[in-house]
Design a protein around this motif. Structure first.
Motif, PDB file in Angstrom:
ATOM      1  N   TYR A 191       0.870  -1.174   0.000  1.00 51.60           N
ATOM      2  CA  TYR A 191       0.000   0.000   0.000  1.00 51.60           C
ATOM      3  C   TYR A 191       0.905   1.221   0.000  1.00 51.60           C
ATOM      4  CZ  TYR A 191      -4.023   2.977   1.198  1.00 51.60           C
ATOM      5  OH  TYR A 191      -5.016   3.923   1.194  1.00 51.60           O
ATOM      6  N   ILE A 192       0.966   1.879  -1.134  1.00 47.68           N
ATOM      7  CA  ILE A 192       1.815   3.053  -1.281  1.00 47.68           C
ATOM      8  C   ILE A 192       0.969   4.291  -1.039  1.00 47.68           C
ATOM      9  CG2 ILE A 192       3.255   4.378  -2.866  1.00 47.68           C
ATOM     10  CD1 ILE A 192       3.983   1.749  -4.210  1.00 47.68           C
ATOM     11  N   GLN A 193       1.405   5.101  -0.085  1.00 46.52           N
ATOM     12  CA  GLN A 193       0.666   6.304   0.269  1.00 46.52           C
ATOM     13  C   GLN A 193       1.535   7.543   0.085  1.00 46.52           C
ATOM     14  OE1 GLN A 193      -0.745   4.755   4.255  1.00 46.52           O
ATOM     15  NE2 GLN A 193      -2.705   5.485   3.484  1.00 46.52           N
ATOM     16  N   TYR A 194       0.917   8.682   0.234  1.00 47.79           N
ATOM     17  CA  TYR A 194       1.494   9.973  -0.129  1.00 47.79           C
ATOM     18  C   TYR A 194       2.882  10.214   0.452  1.00 47.79           C
ATOM     19  CZ  TYR A 194       1.924  15.065  -0.369  1.00 47.79           C
ATOM     20  OH  TYR A 194       2.382  16.336  -0.588  1.00 47.79           O
ATOM     21  N   PHE A 195       3.113   9.849   1.691  1.00 44.98           N
ATOM     22  CA  PHE A 195       4.361  10.224   2.344  1.00 44.98           C
ATOM     23  C   PHE A 195       5.529   9.286   2.027  1.00 44.98           C
ATOM     24  CE2 PHE A 195       0.975  12.028   4.999  1.00 44.98           C
ATOM     25  CZ  PHE A 195       1.336  13.362   4.917  1.00 44.98           C
ATOM     26  N   ASP A 196       5.274   8.228   1.287  1.00 47.31           N
ATOM     27  CA  ASP A 196       6.340   7.294   0.892  1.00 47.31           C
ATOM     28  C   ASP A 196       6.008   6.767  -0.499  1.00 47.31           C
ATOM     29  OD1 ASP A 196       8.523   5.595   0.878  1.00 47.31           O
ATOM     30  OD2 ASP A 196       7.538   4.051   2.087  1.00 47.31           O
ATOM     31  N   SER A 197       5.999   7.653  -1.464  1.00 44.08           N
ATOM     32  CA  SER A 197       5.424   7.320  -2.771  1.00 44.08           C
ATOM     33  C   SER A 197       6.409   7.387  -3.930  1.00 44.08           C
ATOM     34  CB  SER A 197       4.263   8.270  -3.069  1.00 44.08           C
ATOM     35  OG  SER A 197       4.719   9.615  -3.094  1.00 44.08           O
ATOM     36  N   GLN A 198       7.690   7.622  -3.659  1.00 43.42           N
ATOM     37  CA  GLN A 198       8.639   7.793  -4.765  1.00 43.42           C
ATOM     38  C   GLN A 198       8.957   6.450  -5.423  1.00 43.42           C
ATOM     39  OE1 GLN A 198      12.098  10.100  -3.784  1.00 43.42           O
ATOM     40  NE2 GLN A 198      13.055   9.807  -5.800  1.00 43.42           N
ATOM     41  N   VAL A 199       8.998   6.452  -6.737  1.00 42.64           N
ATOM     42  CA  VAL A 199       9.231   5.232  -7.507  1.00 42.64           C
ATOM     43  C   VAL A 199      10.201   5.513  -8.659  1.00 42.64           C
ATOM     44  CG1 VAL A 199       6.970   4.238  -6.998  1.00 42.64           C
ATOM     45  CG2 VAL A 199       7.252   5.675  -9.025  1.00 42.64           C
ATOM     46  N   ASP A 200      10.785   4.441  -9.161  1.00 36.84           N
ATOM     47  CA  ASP A 200      11.499   4.464 -10.434  1.00 36.84           C
ATOM     48  C   ASP A 200      10.591   3.862 -11.494  1.00 36.84           C
ATOM     49  OD1 ASP A 200      13.897   5.626  -9.644  1.00 36.84           O
ATOM     50  OD2 ASP A 200      14.775   3.706  -9.042  1.00 36.84           O
ATOM     51  N   ILE A 201      10.589   4.440 -12.673  1.00 33.24           N
ATOM     52  CA  ILE A 201       9.804   3.929 -13.786  1.00 33.24           C
ATOM     53  C   ILE A 201      10.639   2.895 -14.538  1.00 33.24           C
ATOM     54  CG2 ILE A 201       8.535   4.526 -15.873  1.00 33.24           C
ATOM     55  CD1 ILE A 201       7.430   5.755 -13.306  1.00 33.24           C
ATOM     56  N   LEU A 202      10.118   1.680 -14.667  1.00 32.63           N
ATOM     57  CA  LEU A 202      10.865   0.611 -15.322  1.00 32.63           C
ATOM     58  C   LEU A 202      10.372   0.335 -16.738  1.00 32.63           C
ATOM     59  CD1 LEU A 202      11.126  -1.925 -12.345  1.00 32.63           C
ATOM     60  CD2 LEU A 202      12.724  -0.110 -12.986  1.00 32.63           C
ATOM     61  N   GLU A 203       9.051   0.281 -16.931  1.00 31.59           N
ATOM     62  CA  GLU A 203       8.534  -0.105 -18.240  1.00 31.59           C
ATOM     63  C   GLU A 203       7.056   0.265 -18.341  1.00 31.59           C
ATOM     64  OE1 GLU A 203       7.820  -4.219 -20.846  1.00 31.59           O
ATOM     65  OE2 GLU A 203       8.810  -4.295 -18.886  1.00 31.59           O
ATOM     66  N   GLU A 204       6.655   0.730 -19.509  1.00 31.90           N
ATOM     67  CA  GLU A 204       5.243   1.022 -19.755  1.00 31.90           C
ATOM     68  C   GLU A 204       4.634  -0.081 -20.604  1.00 31.90           C
ATOM     69  OE1 GLU A 204       4.464   4.857 -21.312  1.00 31.90           O
ATOM     70  OE2 GLU A 204       5.663   5.911 -19.803  1.00 31.90           O
ATOM     71  N   GLN A 205       3.472  -0.556 -20.195  1.00 24.60           N
ATOM     72  CA  GLN A 205       2.734  -1.572 -20.952  1.00 24.60           C
ATOM     73  C   GLN A 205       1.285  -1.124 -21.056  1.00 24.60           C
ATOM     74  OE1 GLN A 205       3.182  -5.613 -19.622  1.00 24.60           O
ATOM     75  NE2 GLN A 205       5.408  -5.480 -19.426  1.00 24.60           N
ATOM     76  N   GLY A 206       0.959  -0.509 -22.186  1.00 20.38           N
ATOM     77  CA  GLY A 206      -0.386   0.019 -22.367  1.00 20.38           C
ATOM     78  C   GLY A 206      -0.675   1.116 -21.359  1.00 20.38           C
ATOM     79  N   ASN A 207      -1.761   0.970 -20.626  1.00 20.83           N
ATOM     80  CA  ASN A 207      -2.107   1.983 -19.634  1.00 20.83           C
ATOM     81  C   ASN A 207      -1.614   1.621 -18.231  1.00 20.83           C
ATOM     82  OD1 ASN A 207      -3.824  -0.124 -19.103  1.00 20.83           O
ATOM     83  ND2 ASN A 207      -5.683   1.113 -18.932  1.00 20.83           N
ATOM     84  N   MET A 208      -0.707   0.650 -18.164  1.00 24.35           N
ATOM     85  CA  MET A 208      -0.091   0.252 -16.896  1.00 24.35           C
ATOM     86  C   MET A 208       1.407   0.495 -16.976  1.00 24.35           C
ATOM     87  SD  MET A 208      -2.746  -0.804 -15.191  1.00 24.35           S
ATOM     88  CE  MET A 208      -2.043  -1.681 -13.779  1.00 24.35           C
ATOM     89  N   THR A 209       2.021   0.771 -15.846  1.00 26.70           N
ATOM     90  CA  THR A 209       3.453   1.052 -15.787  1.00 26.70           C
ATOM     91  C   THR A 209       4.101   0.209 -14.697  1.00 26.70           C
ATOM     92  OG1 THR A 209       3.152   3.336 -16.552  1.00 26.70           O
ATOM     93  CG2 THR A 209       5.211   2.824 -15.426  1.00 26.70           C
ATOM     94  N   LEU A 210       5.197  -0.467 -15.061  1.00 25.88           N
ATOM     95  CA  LEU A 210       5.963  -1.230 -14.078  1.00 25.88           C
ATOM     96  C   LEU A 210       6.866  -0.266 -13.318  1.00 25.88           C
ATOM     97  CD1 LEU A 210       6.720  -4.041 -12.956  1.00 25.88           C
ATOM     98  CD2 LEU A 210       8.524  -4.135 -14.709  1.00 25.88           C
ATOM     99  N   CYS A 211       6.739  -0.277 -11.992  1.00 26.49           N
ATOM    100  CA  CYS A 211       7.467   0.651 -11.132  1.00 26.49           C
ATOM    101  C   CYS A 211       8.265  -0.118 -10.078  1.00 26.49           C
ATOM    102  CB  CYS A 211       6.502   1.595 -10.411  1.00 26.49           C
ATOM    103  SG  CYS A 211       5.351   2.471 -11.465  1.00 26.49           S
ATOM    104  N   ARG A 212       9.269   0.535  -9.550  1.00 24.74           N
ATOM    105  CA  ARG A 212       9.977   0.032  -8.366  1.00 24.74           C
ATOM    106  C   ARG A 212       9.801   1.056  -7.250  1.00 24.74           C
ATOM    107  NH1 ARG A 212      14.757  -0.396 -10.125  1.00 24.74           N
ATOM    108  NH2 ARG A 212      14.778  -2.638 -10.575  1.00 24.74           N
ATOM    109  N   HIS A 213       9.221   0.611  -6.142  1.00 25.22           N
ATOM    110  CA  HIS A 213       9.035   1.474  -4.978  1.00 25.22           C
ATOM    111  C   HIS A 213      10.381   1.655  -4.302  1.00 25.22           C
ATOM    112  CE1 HIS A 213       7.071   2.163  -0.808  1.00 25.22           C
ATOM    113  NE2 HIS A 213       7.106   3.296  -1.492  1.00 25.22           N
ATOM    114  N   LEU A 214      10.848   2.899  -4.185  1.00 27.49           N
ATOM    115  CA  LEU A 214      12.216   3.141  -3.727  1.00 27.49           C
ATOM    116  C   LEU A 214      12.474   2.637  -2.321  1.00 27.49           C
ATOM    117  CD1 LEU A 214      12.597   4.722  -6.328  1.00 27.49           C
ATOM    118  CD2 LEU A 214      13.740   6.510  -5.009  1.00 27.49           C
ATOM    119  N   SER A 215      11.558   2.887  -1.382  1.00 25.19           N
ATOM    120  CA  SER A 215      11.854   2.551   0.009  1.00 25.19           C
ATOM    121  C   SER A 215      11.758   1.063   0.294  1.00 25.19           C
ATOM    122  CB  SER A 215      10.928   3.322   0.948  1.00 25.19           C
ATOM    123  OG  SER A 215       9.604   2.879   0.813  1.00 25.19           O
TER     124      SER A 215
END
Length: 384
Positions: free
Chosen positions: A286-310
């Protein structure tokens, strides 16, 4: 400016409808009023943050001004109205730069806002606004929008309805006499109010802080009722959260007990009917506002593969949930990987469709549904 208090007059047996944080979403406001069969017999209470983050801030203000002239409506101030008016009316040194900075920031993050709406209606684009012409632009706004500015500047801080107090951010006491000479800003922007441990004899009803931020085990946007401490928090994240909704509290009477208050919501998302049942699965992320930073890995249509930094977790999130902060880092809006508990025939408000399943809400609770559903179609037969 000091705290101001206005009493709500409601005849016995009249239904009271309370909302907060419309944030420029006129469609959600009118949609919710229609859904709950709002009529001239009802008393409407709006608890601040009418504007910004949505596409029709000026439209919301004008709609409410007209409604106020012919129906029983009570509106309190939000921190957003207070801040925007301070920037607009400020004439101290450096005010031109602060005015431009606000407009540029809003254009970059939201592409809209009350002041942007006003400028656009006068034919002034954000691109043409400079520190050099800021004073002239503000003067034109003061002159052309004097009724709207007067309306917003005279909103009270607190609305009092017998055993209920309505205030945008929250107050430390229900002894209103002790608050009359205090600075209203403290009660308009009282971040994380419910978590501060206050307890009241009257019920304090607030907006401002999205209820999803109070909940850490379930992505849930329905109003939070604390019967023990007599607090109701009703901000469903309309305009602020990608999956947000506008919530309404429905009081059968001004003297109704907290337990008698019902609620409803509107979000404008397509609604589908589940054809299959699905067993619910608690969230593991559950990613919420105060811990929400991610790296963008790949886009697939209207979905995006992300890595949650923390946490280092990778996950697919709806691409519309991603945004860049001022420092250009990427963040994802509140997101949960939970699976919804679904029965055949349940209505699901669909935030996003993935390659498999859809991401949506049932009664304000957010999660994935992987079964079959009957799609919502518009008059052309296409997914809306």
């Amino acid at each position: 400016m000091k705290t101001t208090i206005q009493k709500i007059s409601a005849a016995p047996g009249k239904r009271i409808i309370a909302m907060s944080d419309i944030h420029g979403h006129l469609d959600n406001l009118t949609g919710l009023l229609t859904k709950i069969n709002y009529s001239e017999d009802d008393v409407l209470v709006l608890v601040g943050d009418l504007i910004d983050k949505g596409p029709e801030s000026l439209g919301v203000v004008r709609y409410l001004m007209k409604l106020l002239a012919k129906r029983q409506v009570y509106i309190s101030e939000g921190n957003v109205e207070a801040h925007r008016l301070e920037i607009l009316c400020d004439t101290t040194e450096g005010s031109e730069a602060r005015f431009c900075e606000l407009i540029y920031e809003q254009q970059k993050r939201w592409q809209c806002g009350l002041l942007i709406d006003m400028l656009a209606e006068l034919g002034i684009s954000v691109e043409h606004l400079t520190i050099g012409n800021a004073d002239d632009c503000r003067r034109r706004l003061w002159e052309h929008y004097a009724p709207e500015i007067h309306f917003l500047r005279n909103l009270p801080t607190i609305l009092e309805m017998d055993a209920y107090l309505f205030v945008h951010g929250g107050i430390p006491t229900d002894n209103l006499e002790s608050l009359k000479e205090t600075d209203r800003h403290d009660w308009l922007k009282n971040d994380g109010f419910w978590e501060k441990g206050y307890r009241f004899s009257k019920c304090v009803v607030t907006g401002h802080w999205p209820v999803s931020l109070y909940r850490h085990k379930e992505a849930d946007l329905k109003p939070l009722f604390d019967y023990d401490r007599r607090i109701i928090s009703m901000d469903g994240g309309c305009g602020l959260k990608s999956m947000g909704q506008l919530n309404a509290l429905i009081f059968p009477d001004k003297n109704a007990a907290m337990e008698e208050i019902k609620w409803d919501c509107y979000d404008g998302f397509p609604v589908v009917t589940a054809l299959d049942g699905q067993e619910g699965k608690p969230l593991s992320l559950y990613i919420q506002y105060f811990d929400s930073q991610v790296d963008i890995l790949e886009e697939q249509g209207n979905m995006t593969l992300c890595r949650h930094l923390s946490s280092g977790r990778t996950f697919f999130a709806p691409s519309g949930f991603l945004y860049q902060a001022n420092d250009e880092t990427w963040h994802v809006d509140d997101y949960s990987d939970a699976m919804l508990e679904v029965r055949p025939g349940d209505k699901i408000s669909v935030v996003c469709r993935g390659a498999v399943g859809c991401y949506g809400k049932i009664n304000g609770v957010l999660g994935w549904y992987y079964g079959r559903y009957s799609p919502y179609r518009n008059s052309s037969g296409l997914w809306k």
